[in-house]
Design an enzyme around this catalytic site. Structure first.
Site, PDB file in Angstrom:
ATOM      1  CE1 TYR A  50      86.147 105.150  35.694  1.00  0.00           C
ATOM      2  CE2 TYR A  50      87.841 103.778  36.690  1.00  0.00           C
ATOM      3  CZ  TYR A  50      87.313 104.409  35.583  1.00  0.00           C
ATOM      4  OH  TYR A  50      87.948 104.293  34.367  1.00  0.00           O
ATOM      5  CE  LYS A  96      89.892 106.685  36.905  1.00  0.00           C
ATOM      6  NZ  LYS A  96      90.187 106.098  35.608  1.00  0.00           N
ATOM      7  CD  GLU A 102      91.599 109.732  27.462  1.00  0.00           C
ATOM      8  OE1 GLU A 102      92.396 109.787  28.410  1.00  0.00           O
ATOM      9  OE2 GLU A 102      90.439 110.163  27.523  1.00  0.00           O
ATOM     10  CG  LEU A 143      90.794 110.594  33.238  1.00  0.00           C
ATOM     11  CD1 LEU A 143      89.395 110.878  33.776  1.00  0.00           C
ATOM     12  CD2 LEU A 143      91.220 109.193  33.654  1.00  0.00           C
TER      13      LEU A 143
HETATM   14  C1  LIG Z   1      90.387 107.068  29.536  1.00  0.00           C
HETATM   15  C2  LIG Z   1      91.576 107.039  30.426  1.00  0.00           C
HETATM   16  N1  LIG Z   1      92.619 107.826  30.163  1.00  0.00           N
HETATM   17  C3  LIG Z   1      93.728 107.832  30.922  1.00  0.00           C
HETATM   18  C4  LIG Z   1      93.834 107.001  32.026  1.00  0.00           C
HETATM   19  C5  LIG Z   1      95.069 107.033  32.875  1.00  0.00           C
HETATM   20  O1  LIG Z   1      94.832 107.747  34.041  1.00  0.00           O
HETATM   21  P1  LIG Z   1      95.679 107.445  35.375  1.00  0.00           P
HETATM   22  O2  LIG Z   1      97.109 107.668  35.017  1.00  0.00           O
HETATM   23  O3  LIG Z   1      95.178 108.457  36.341  1.00  0.00           O
HETATM   24  O4  LIG Z   1      95.373 106.035  35.752  1.00  0.00           O
HETATM   25  C6  LIG Z   1      92.755 106.163  32.360  1.00  0.00           C
HETATM   26  C7  LIG Z   1      92.830 105.292  33.527  1.00  0.00           C
HETATM   27  O5  LIG Z   1      91.929 104.571  33.848  1.00  0.00           O
HETATM   28  C8  LIG Z   1      91.605 106.181  31.553  1.00  0.00           C
HETATM   29  O6  LIG Z   1      90.546 105.400  31.820  1.00  0.00           O
END
Ligand SMILES: Cc1ncc(COP(=O)(O)O)c(C=O)c1O
Length: 287
Positions: free
Chosen positions: A33, A147, A179, A204
């Site tokens: 996603y 993701k 994270e 991620l």
């Molecule tokens: C596990 C995880 N880390 C970091 C992020 C932040 O990523 P982004 O800045 O691309 O939304 C997300 C966003 O959904 C996430 O699910």
């Protein structure tokens, strides 16, 4: 106005959008996603989000049903049809519908679903007050750079945060913060340097993280890309999180301990301002 979603080539009212029982997203969590912000009617960091989607699909070997231009048209169209100028667009691609069997089905078209969530991102109360975070063990698989729609570990982590009166969970592996449940985690040292975990399969690759790091460099804020422990976070001058749906949010407590003076810190506030300025600018956000 009825909420309009996108499913497999059609825009339709959400009540009419049905995914078959045998969808592999439902049965196996076999899909990926993306989530992207829309601000002042334009897509924030769209190219980087679509690049990450392309990578996620490639890594799990689901064919990408659309070109980048086609994805962009769908995002713009769903925002338009829902009259949304500020909020979040979610889209997912699963391996499609087939009799339940683990191996990839042959000749099955991916399922594509997209919806919007109207949301005040810039004037979010959490940005004023800051949020509380708890730490939990990181119980996810070893390809967190994809993701994936498999989010059970994050569901449990974020529910534990809610039950503890917090708004996010920081996941921890071998004593080091990986994270947030749905965000990237940062601390600011007493010397004013930002510390963030380097990219690897353990986290991620956050798109907001990436943009913010570029913007912070331009603003002359020093950066250390390295692991940090929970104890270092407790003792940090500031802490904050980033994600597409929240931009930059101050963290004022971790596991019930105040961070700094327990209020959003000056570097976090500055970074949030800089990020919002970038996100509000059609030229930069379109790049
Ligand atoms: C596990 C995880 N880390 C970091 C992020 C932040 O990523 P982004 O800045 O691309 O939304 C997300 C966003 O959904 C996430 O699910």
């Amino acid at each position: 106005m009825s909420r309009i979603v996108f499913l497999n080539g059609s825009f339709l009212p959400i009540e009419e959008a049905k995914v078959p029982f045998m969808d592999r997203g439902f049965l196996f969590g076999d899909g990926v996603y993306e989530g992207i912000a829309i601000l002042d009617g334009h897509l924030v960091d769209n190219d980087a989000h679509l690049e990450r989607l392309e990578r996620s699909l490639r890594e799990v070997r689901i064919p990408n049903p659309y070109t980048r231009a086609e994805w962009t048209r769908l995002e713009e169209e769903i925002a338009r049809r829902n009259g949304m100028t500020e909020g979040f667009i979610y889209f997912q691609v699963t391996r499609g519908v087939a009799e339940r069997d683990f191996m990839f089905p042959e000749n099955t078209a991916p399922t594509v679903a997209m919806f919007t969530q109207a949301k005040a991102i810039v004037n979010a109360p959490a940005a004023e007050k800051g949020i509380a975070v708890i730490t939990v063990p990181d119980q996810r698989w070893s390809r967190r750079d994809i993701k994936s729609i498999n989010l059970l570990a994050q569901v449990l982590a974020k529910q534990a945060a809610k039950e503890a009166g917090a708004q996010e969970a920081w996941m921890v592996q071998d004593g080091f913060v990986t994270e947030g449940g749905s965000s990237s985690g940062f601390i600011v040292t007493k010397e004013g340097r930002i510390v963030v975990r380097p990219l690897s399969n353990a986290i991620l690759p956050g798109i907001t993280r990436k943009s913010l790091l570029a913007l912070s460099q331009d603003a002359g804020i020093e950066l250390e890309e390295r692991l940090f422990t929970v104890e270092e976070a407790y003792d940090a001058a500031e802490a904050f999180m980033t994600s597409a749906s929240t931009f930059v949010l101050p963290i004022v407590s971790i596991d019930g301990r105040s961070i700094g003076d327990g209020k959003p810190g000056p570097i976090t506030k500055k970074l949030r301002e800089i990020y919002i300025r970038m996100a509000s600018s059609p030229r930069m956000a379109a790049e």
